[in-house]
Scaffold this active site. Structure first.
Site, mmCIF file in Angstrom:
data_model
loop_
_atom_site.group_PDB
_atom_site.id
_atom_site.type_symbol
_atom_site.label_atom_id
_atom_site.label_comp_id
_atom_site.label_asym_id
_atom_site.label_seq_id
_atom_site.Cartn_x
_atom_site.Cartn_y
_atom_site.Cartn_z
ATOM 1 N N HIS A 240 37.937 39.912 34.745
ATOM 2 C CA HIS A 240 39.006 40.874 34.662
ATOM 3 C C HIS A 240 40.020 40.702 35.733
ATOM 4 C CE1 HIS A 240 40.544 45.171 35.237
ATOM 5 N NE2 HIS A 240 41.233 44.752 34.266
ATOM 6 N N SER B 235 40.202 45.002 29.826
ATOM 7 C CA SER B 235 39.905 46.090 30.791
ATOM 8 C C SER B 235 39.300 47.340 30.058
ATOM 9 C CB SER B 235 41.315 46.313 31.427
ATOM 10 O OG SER B 235 42.271 46.839 30.615
#
Ligand code: COA
Length: 662
Positions: free
Chosen positions: A141, A118
């Site tokens: 993600h 992230s």
């Protein structure tokens, strides 16, 4: 059986492995020690059992679990024969590079290598693999917890091919996820960037003493409709995580000024729920309990002030081609569970208002990140102001406006605005105005719910309305006055029985017949500067358009007598205290408040609103048992509507209902 590998068995890794296993993949799950893997499998088993209890998985828990093959510290063995590798190890670039180079060496040449990072650059990670493989390296993600959160952000690095993006979207779909594409590898992608702006805005407002934590959270929950306030959410996610991601984004060039309150919590190790205390206190470390955040706490907070920096960020992402408008809104709705995306919200707030608010932020803080994005400025200059002009980030049915002799009538999507327009006479209600109001209400009632769901009545200039036009009283006979009085009474009854909600926006003087008109509306929202009263007594007569009946019903017999006998004007705040108005807002925010409240009601099922309005308005006039019968009958009638089916099935499918008024 198709094969996948997940490297890293922490919270994210084991959740991702679980998803692949549910989707029928044999998954190699790698971590550095056997004990981590053992714990990970226990967690997966617990989660699978939860799904089984709810009937959300087709196979039995052990069958799915047996597809996850723990592998201790051997990336090379784990990636043998796989279609895709998802890496979810610690956020350390060197560790990630090592994992990628190892996976590259041993995975089939066409296998996709995805990272769940992230905070680290995808491109740099890709450079750890052979040039031929780089097009297959991509960001994937997931959100925490992966089995439950519906979104995956797909991030393109410098080398990522379109084909890879397409394939990852297909994999995500097989895992039951929806995807958005992030075209450039910017720190924080979409969701974390937008979230960071809200957190900063919330935090700076408190740090500068403009509001308390509860006030901000209350406004975000009850006014903006977010599932959690900014501070509760930070406590919930872990303030250490907020600091970590914030630092990483900052280091990679995200323009921001870390807010001292957040930094302080990190230094004091008050990380939120996990440590038992963050911005709020919890019963014990790790035990979440909703902190007390009263609904009324947010009353004086302007949510557009809190949301404008997030809109600015969204505008930046769009202008830079980092994501499409649809993907930006979708990412925020799915990743943060907002009822609307930031661009949709901006269209509702009004682009001009957003720019103005950002200028205020910029000026107050001196920080560059609040400088309104060029895209917003351009839209404001071109009059693309959002819903109210028919065009903003999205296009809407254009507002239609027509000018009658005494009224302006504007049709915006879902909302009809009736604007009393005799400012030189303080919008005094003349016979012509009565006639035109009848006509417009007739017109609205004929309209489909697709076009108008809510009516707003307000005024131009200094007054909502300073009452019936007294010049019409000169030389009138008792019988003509009686008839005038009945006519006004019937007009106001028509508003009470209109089949959709009517909101009155009291922009200034609301006196005599003006107040009587306002009292027939379903809601009254007043500008701080408004003054209300029944001054008829001062002219030698009494309220004649329902004032003696509605006022006591609203505020009680004796308070009503006080207002009617003295003829005194009271300020809006006092009226709010008496229960005569629902809400008071700063004068320059009245239009925005009216629009946002009207939009909120416009999303509700129109027929149910009409039935609720009838049951309340007519039921209250009847003995209670008759009101009860009316209520039961209306309740029953609604079960013949499509909207009930939509409402109940959407609830069960956990999606937002789209009511049609059928
Ligand atoms: N009927 C007809 N004309 C009205 C009116 C009404 N109810 N209320 C205000 N106006 C007119 C005024 O006569 C004045 O007209 P003019 O410019 O030709 O003189 C104009 O609107 C502006 O009002 P004005 O009184 O000059 O403004 P102000 O700021 O000094 O005072 C009020 C505002 C509201 C306090 C004052 O206008 C007022 O008391 N109005 C009457 C309220 C009332 O008694 N309503 C009940 C009627 S049933």
């Amino acid at each position: 059986m198709p094969k996948a590998a997940v490297i890293g068995a922490g919270t994210m890794g084991h959740g991702i492995a679980e998803l692949f296993a549910i989707a029928g993949y044999e998954v190699a799950l790698v971590d550095v020690a056997g004990e981590y893997l053992k714990r990970a499998l226990q967690n997966v088993e617990w989660s699978l059992k939860k799904f089984a209890e709810k009937g959300q998985i087709k196979e039995d828990v052990q069958t799915i679990l047996s597809r996850i093959k723990p592998v201790v510290n051997d990336v090379c063995r784990a990636v043998e024969g796989v279609e895709i590798v998802v890496e979810a190890v610690v956020e350390d670039i060197e560790v990630k590079k090592k994992v990628f180079s190892e996976a590259d060496r041993c995975a089939p040449p066409n296998a996709i290598l995805a990272t769940n990072t992230s905070s680290l650059p995808i491109t740099e990670i890709a450079e750890a693999v052979k040039p031929e493989r780089r097009p297959l390296v991509v960001g994937m993600h997931f959100f925490n917890p992966p089995p439950l959160m519906p979104l995956v952000e797909i991030i393109k690095g410098k080398y990522t091919s379109d084909e890879t993006v397409k394939k990852v979207a297909e994999y995500a779909a097989r895992l039951g996820k929806q995807t958005v594409v992030v075209n450039k590898d910017v720190p924080g992608f979409i969701v974390n960037r937008i979230l960071a702006r809200v957190n900063e805005a919330a935090c700076w407002m408190v740090a500068r003493g403009e509001a308390t934590i509860q006030e901000v959270d209350s406004a975000l929950i009850y006014k903006a409709g977010l599932p959690m306030g900014a501070f509760i959410l930070m406590d919930f996610t872990g303030i250490d995580v907020v600091c970590f991601i914030g630092d990483a984004m900052l280091r990679r060039g995200f323009k921001s000024h870390p807010c001292p309150l957040i930094v302080e919590k990190c230094q004091q190790k008050k990380f939120g729920v996990k440590s038992g205390e963050g911005f709020y206190k919890y019963p014990a470390p790790g035990k979440f309990q909703w902190p007390e955040v009263p609904k009324s706490a947010g009353d004086r907070i302007d949510v557009s002030y809190l949301l404008a920096p997030a809109v600015n960020e969204a505008a930046y992402l769009l202008r830079e081609g980092i994501a499409t408008r649809e993907d930006i809104d979708k990412a925020v709705k799915l990743g943060l569970n907002w009822p609307k995306g930031p661009l949709e919200l901006a269209d509702e707030i009004g682009i001009d208002a957003v720019v103005k608010t950002l200028e205020e932020w910029r000026q107050k803080t001196g920080y560059e990140e609040y400088e309104p994005d060029p895209l917003l400025r351009e839209m404001a200059a071109k009059g693309k102001l959002g819903k109210k002009t028919g065009e903003g980030f999205y296009t809407y049915v254009k507002a239609e406006e027509k000018k009658l002799e005494t009224l302006i009538v504007r049709y915006e999507p879902g909302i009809a605005w009736i604007i009393l327009n005799r400012p030189e006479r303080l919008n005094a209600i003349s016979p012509k105005m009565v006639e035109e109001l009848w006509k417009v209400l007739d017109e609205i009632e004929q309209m489909d719910y697709d076009k108008v769901r809510v009516v707003v009545i307000t005024g131009t200039g200094r007054a909502f309305s300073a009452g019936a036009d007294v010049t019409a009283f000169m030389g009138a006979t008792p019988i003509t006055i009686f008839k005038t009085s009945r006519k006004l009474q019937m007009l106001f009854e028509r508003i009470e029985s209109l089949d959709r909600p009517v909101i009155c926006g009291l922009n200034g003087y609301t006196l005599g017949g003006g107040l009587e008109l306002a009292m027939s509306c379903d809601f009254r929202i007043a500008a701080e500067t408004a003054e209300l009263g029944q001054p008829e007594i001062n002219l030698g007569f009494i309220p004649g358009a329902g004032g003696t009946q509605r006022l006591p019903r609203l505020i009680g017999r004796d308070r009503a007598k006080e207002l009617i006998f003295t003829g005194d004007r009271i300020p809006a705040r006092e009226a709010e205290r008496l229960g005569l108005v629902n809400k008071v807002v700063p004068a320059d925010k009245l239009e925005q408040e009216l629009r946002s409240f009207a939009n909120k009601l416009a999303e509700k099922p129109p027929l149910a609103l009409a039935m609720a309005k009838y049951a309340i308005n007519f039921g209250l006039e009847a003995p209670q048992w008759a009101g009860m019968m009316l209520e039961a009958a209306q309740f029953g009638i609604l079960f013949s509507t499509e909207d009930v089916i939509e409402g109940v099935s959407s609830f069960l499918q956990k999606k937002k209902p789209q009511f049609k008024g059928r």
